[in-house]
Design a protein around this motif. Structure first.
Motif, PDB file in Angstrom:
ATOM      1  N   SER A 331     -15.075  21.634  13.270  1.00  0.00           N
ATOM      2  CA  SER A 331     -15.823  22.268  12.184  1.00  0.00           C
ATOM      3  C   SER A 331     -15.024  23.410  11.572  1.00  0.00           C
ATOM      4  CB  SER A 331     -17.165  22.795  12.703  1.00  0.00           C
ATOM      5  OG  SER A 331     -17.846  23.515  11.706  1.00  0.00           O
ATOM      6  N   VAL A 334     -12.171  21.905   9.592  1.00  0.00           N
ATOM      7  CA  VAL A 334     -12.631  21.345   8.322  1.00  0.00           C
ATOM      8  C   VAL A 334     -12.874  22.451   7.302  1.00  0.00           C
ATOM      9  CG1 VAL A 334     -14.617  20.224   7.221  1.00  0.00           C
ATOM     10  CG2 VAL A 334     -13.585  19.210   9.243  1.00  0.00           C
ATOM     11  N   GLN A 335     -13.499  23.532   7.752  1.00  0.00           N
ATOM     12  CA  GLN A 335     -13.787  24.635   6.845  1.00  0.00           C
ATOM     13  C   GLN A 335     -12.504  25.321   6.367  1.00  0.00           C
ATOM     14  OE1 GLN A 335     -16.925  27.130   8.174  1.00  0.00           O
ATOM     15  NE2 GLN A 335     -16.659  28.651   6.579  1.00  0.00           N
ATOM     16  N   GLY A 338     -10.664  22.981   4.121  1.00  0.00           N
ATOM     17  CA  GLY A 338     -11.401  22.876   2.863  1.00  0.00           C
ATOM     18  C   GLY A 338     -11.162  24.067   1.962  1.00  0.00           C
ATOM     19  N   GLN A 408     -17.090  22.763  -3.266  1.00  0.00           N
ATOM     20  CA  GLN A 408     -17.034  23.222  -1.876  1.00  0.00           C
ATOM     21  C   GLN A 408     -18.049  22.485  -1.008  1.00  0.00           C
ATOM     22  OE1 GLN A 408     -17.521  27.412  -3.020  1.00  0.00           O
ATOM     23  NE2 GLN A 408     -15.715  27.895  -1.804  1.00  0.00           N
ATOM     24  N   ARG A 411     -16.802  18.947  -0.492  1.00  0.00           N
ATOM     25  CA  ARG A 411     -15.534  18.823   0.212  1.00  0.00           C
ATOM     26  C   ARG A 411     -15.625  19.196   1.683  1.00  0.00           C
ATOM     27  NH1 ARG A 411     -11.570  15.556  -1.557  1.00  0.00           N
ATOM     28  NH2 ARG A 411     -12.088  15.241  -3.737  1.00  0.00           N
ATOM     29  N   TYR A 412     -16.338  20.259   1.993  1.00  0.00           N
ATOM     30  CA  TYR A 412     -16.317  20.652   3.398  1.00  0.00           C
ATOM     31  C   TYR A 412     -17.608  21.291   3.911  1.00  0.00           C
ATOM     32  CZ  TYR A 412     -15.591  25.543   1.989  1.00  0.00           C
ATOM     33  OH  TYR A 412     -15.732  26.791   1.460  1.00  0.00           O
ATOM     34  N   LYS A 415     -19.906  18.665   5.633  1.00  0.00           N
ATOM     35  CA  LYS A 415     -19.260  18.119   6.834  1.00  0.00           C
ATOM     36  C   LYS A 415     -19.148  19.173   7.921  1.00  0.00           C
ATOM     37  CE  LYS A 415     -15.196  15.619   8.486  1.00  0.00           C
ATOM     38  NZ  LYS A 415     -13.872  15.048   8.131  1.00  0.00           N
ATOM     39  N   ALA A 416     -18.753  20.384   7.533  1.00  0.00           N
ATOM     40  CA  ALA A 416     -18.633  21.459   8.522  1.00  0.00           C
ATOM     41  C   ALA A 416     -19.994  21.781   9.124  1.00  0.00           C
ATOM     42  CB  ALA A 416     -18.030  22.704   7.879  1.00  0.00           C
TER      43      ALA A 416
END
Length: 839
Positions: A331, A334-335, A338, A408, A411-412, A415-416
């Protein structure tokens, strides 16, 4: 003759009894040896199981480190790669200037008087491209001059793999093998426990069935030892060994039952009485020892079962926490990655696109259509390299900035959020299994206590012996019941599909798509009705949509599902407050303060709820307590040589915003960015207005004083600042005073008269747009204009000569502070641009 026959018969019987006694002694000795063998084998198996568990932990640790290495490598690589892409974009844009000028014939068709300008532009672009090329690795340039970021990332990963361990999955696979081996060895211990119990039972029974029990014990001993040996040597797969142990145990158990039945039948036909032991023990003493021995064996078997359950729960918990740690690292990766991509997309591509737009507009203004076309063509090329500069995030025809927030989120953020939530839930799962594992450890301790009491009972006599036996038996029964209850207690897990829906909901909230968020959270809750976090977030989304009743229901459901912390109680109280249910709001705020007594936001919320409920005096007292506590926190931080957390200023501003919302509501002037209860629910509006204005000024003053002096505001405001007017310069010192201005205004001036000012006083200006402060407009100055007079102050000098800057549309609030006292505030409006496509 008959006497001799009788004597012979008697002698034969005596010899037969002696032979039977000898056989019994030899049998009991053999049983003792076998029990010792089982004990030794069990100790060896337990040792090997513990070593396997240790190796599993070591491999887990190595895997986590490798996984962190992977995330670190990927994150750093993404940051560097996106910085390189930004530098490459500048290089590419300058190269395109040269190519476009060559293609459009600028050198061939330029009048001689303008040739120097064209040559200078080409030279400048060439020099800039050459300079830009130094700041990214040119080996990643494709033949068409685009940048191969995929190849760069792959090479970075390969290079890192030579220096540090990146193969996390290999360690986790090894950990799983060791963990399975440890558990399988504990299962072998259970089989050995059955063997020990059967040997003990055989030793306590004066019946031929004891032979069947002894054979069964031998069979289970061989099965347990052979299984452990196969596990250790890898002779067969763990799954095959486990299956073999299970089915072989059933077969041995069946044979044992059949053998015991056969012994009973043979005994019945023969009418034998069984071998009698000749010793000095009384029948009662012998029965007690037999019972105690059987109980000891039972406790050993139960201990083995408890050890297996504890190992299994521990393994499941270890797997869950390992996954949670991996997801947390992923996580974060990913952040971070991103954000690196956002930096390129927004700070690189979007910025370059905007700069080219400015150049194109300047070319149009100067009548250079070729240059304008050139820059517009390069703009299109930049847009082709950027995801942000395409639909749905950007439409160049509108002139609006790219929707970076939506980018944002897609993109992430979503998911994050999914990964972070799965990590947190994995931690909850680990806690549940750890609780089970700890319970089994307690069971083992209790069984050991019962075993010790039995051992004491065997060594003691008199009336104490039955007491110890009874207590030991009671502990055994209670522990067995507790073990069963622990085993059947389910471990609740949220389905992955629900977690993914939750992540989409968080992403939708980030984009301020509250309807989409509610739909996503609905999906998550449909799959997991007791999903506390989804209920909490859905409550917030519904509150944002104005559906306060539904938000209250969801907040309560989240609390019932286990999310019962200060934040939930506070937000539930806010929904009650906005509904005008002040008693319920205050009760919820009190609950929040019980959970976290230092929550300044809750104290300020309590104060405004008291104020709206018509309890002005109590509200003032609550505001004072909250402000005093804030001042103490700032003083403590400064005394320790630290800066106070910026959140303190946010709390004060938020408290002032709430009071402003109450003021606007009572005056029937609600704003879209403020919130307050319905006017008909507010008690004693005149008193509320007076108190709200006082508290608003005090919060505003305290925020500025604490930020700039570290102390509460002192003294009183001596200066008199007349209400602000706003205008744009016309000619000389004249201004066109208005309440509404076009966004294209070069600058807007605050016009005011003043009296009672003193040179050297600190003056701070703040500007808010639709209730949100714009930091670029804040200024801190020292007064030098004398005691009285009138003056005009530009909102900003930074953009006064810009041909492209425009003010954001909305309501502007200008505040002036003199020595931390709010001296005056005024308002003006900026209209939305009429035609922005030509800018």
């Amino acid at each position: 003759m008959e006497s001799r026959q009788a004597n012979g018969t008697q002698e034969t019987e005596v010899k037969s009894q002696e032979a039977a006694s000898d056989r019994g002694e030899r049998f009991n000795t053999l049983l003792g040896i076998m029990i010792a063998v089982v004990t030794v084998v069990g100790a060896l198996v337990a040792w090997r199981s513990a070593l396997a568990a240790t190796e599993a932990g070591n491999e887990d640790d190595a895997g986590i480190i490798a996984a962190l290495n992977v995330q670190e490598t990927g994150t750093i690589g993404d940051i560097i790669s996106n910085q390189n892409r930004t530098n490459h974009l500048s290089y590419w844009a300058n190269r395109q200037v040269i190519e476009q000028m060559a293609a459009d014939g600028s050198l061939d068709n330029t009048p001689p008087d303008k040739l120097d300008t064209v040559v200078r532009e080409i030279t400048e672009a060439s020099d800039l491209a050459t300079a830009n090329k130094k700041f990214f690795p040119s080996r990643y340039l494709n033949p068409d001059d685009t940048y191969n970021a995929t190849r760069e990332s792959a090479e970075n990963l390969a290079e890192a793999a030579e220096k540090k361990d990146l193969n996390d999955q290999a360690h986790f696979d090894a950990a799983n093998v060791w963990r399975d081996r440890s558990l399988a060895l504990v299962a072998a211990l259970v089989v050995l426990g059955i063997s020990l119990w059967l040997f003990a039972a055989a030793e306590t029974i004066d019946h031929k069935v004891q032979y069947a029990l002894a054979l069964g014990g031998l069979g289970f001993l061989l099965l347990g030892a052979a299984s452990a040996l196969a596990i250790e040597t890898g002779f067969a797969g763990l799954a095959d060994v486990s299956t073999f142990m299970l089915y072989a145990s059933f077969v041995l158990g069946g044979l044992l039952v059949l053998g015991a039945i056969a012994m009973l039948i043979i005994r019945g036909k023969a009418g034998a009485k069984g071998e009698q032991r000749e010793d000095d023990e009384t029948p009662g003493e012998r029965r007690f020892k037999q019972l105690a021995t059987l109980l000891i064996a039972t406790l050993a078997l139960l201990g083995a079962v408890a050890a297996y359950l504890q190992a299994d729960a521990g393994n499941r918990g270890d797997t869950a926490i390992r996954r949670a740690q991996l997801l947390a690292a992923e996580s974060l990766g990913v952040q971070s990655s991103g954000e690196a991509q956002v930096n390129f997309q927004y700070g690189g591509a979007a910025q370059t696109w905007e700069e080219l737009k400015v150049r194109a507009n300047a070319a149009i203004d100067s009548g250079d259509s070729k240059a304008a076309a050139r820059y517009e063509a390069i703009q299109q090329g930049v847009a082709g390299m950027s995801t942000l500069l395409k639909a749905p995030y950007f439409d160049p025809a509108t002139g609006n900035d790219p929707d970076i927030t939506a980018f944002q989120a897609d993109r992430y953020v979503a998911k994050a959020a999914t990964l972070s939530e799965a990590s947190a839930l994995g931690g909850n799962t680990e806690n549940a299994w750890e609780a089970k594992s700890n319970a089994y450890v307690i069971h083992l301790t209790l069984l050991a206590t019962a075993l010790a009491l039995l051992g004491l009972a065997l060594t003691l006599g008199g009336r104490v012996r039955p007491l110890f036996l009874g207590v030991s038996s009671l502990i055994t029964v209670v522990t067995l019941g507790w073990m069963v209850a622990t085993f059947v207690q389910p471990v609740q897990e949220i389905p992955q599909a629900a977690v993914e829906a939750y992540g989409r909901g968080v992403g939708a909230v980030y984009k301020d798509n509250q309807q989409g968020a509610v739909a996503a959270f609905d999906e998550a809750i449909a799959k997991a009705p007791q999903y506390a976090n989804a209920l909490y977030w859905r409550a917030g989304a519904k509150a944002s949509l104005g559906d306060l009743e539904a938000s209250i229901v969801d907040y309560k459901a989240a609390q019932a599902a286990g999310k019962d912390d200060a934040t939930v109680a506070w937000e539930l109280g806010l929904s009650y407050y906005l509904q005008g249910q002040f008693d319920e709001a205050l009760a919820s705020f009190r609950t929040a303060l019980d959970r976290d007594p230092k929550r300044i936001t809750v104290k300020l919320a309590t104060a405004i709820a008291l104020l709206a409920a018509g309890k002005s005096d109590e509200a003032r007292a609550e505001y004072k307590k909250a402000m005093d506590e804030l001042a103490e926190q700032v003083a403590e931080a400064r005394a320790a040589g630290k800066e106070p957390p910026p959140s303190l200023w946010y709390y004060l501003d938020a408290g002032a915003d709430d009071l402003e919302g109450l003021f606007y509501q009572i005056n029937d002037q609600p704003r879209s960015w403020t919130s307050a209860p319905p006017k008909d629910k507010i008690k004693g509006t005149d008193a509320v207005l007076a108190a709200a204005e006082d508290q608003f000024n005090e919060l505003k003053n305290l925020a500025v004083a604490l930020e700039y002096t570290g102390k509460p505001v002192t003294g009183t405001l001596e200066a008199d600042i007349e209400p602000f007017q706003f205008g744009v310069p016309t000619d000389g010192d004249n201004y066109d005073v208005k309440e509404t201005f076009p966004s294209e205004s070069n600058d807007i001036y605050t016009l005011y008269k003043f009296d009672g000012m003193q040179d050297g006083q600190q003056v701070i200006w703040k500007v808010f747009v639709d209730g949100v402060e714009y930091p670029e407009y804040r200024t801190v100055t020292t007064w030098d204009k004398g005691a009285s007079g009138e003056t005009a102050r530009a909102l900003t000098d930074d953009f006064a000569f810009s041909s492209t800057y425009s003010f954001d549309p909305g309501e502007y609030t200008v505040e002036m502070y003199v020595n931390s006292h709010l001296a005056q505030r005024g308002y003006f409006m900026i209209d939305a641009p009429v035609d922005v496509s030509s800018k």
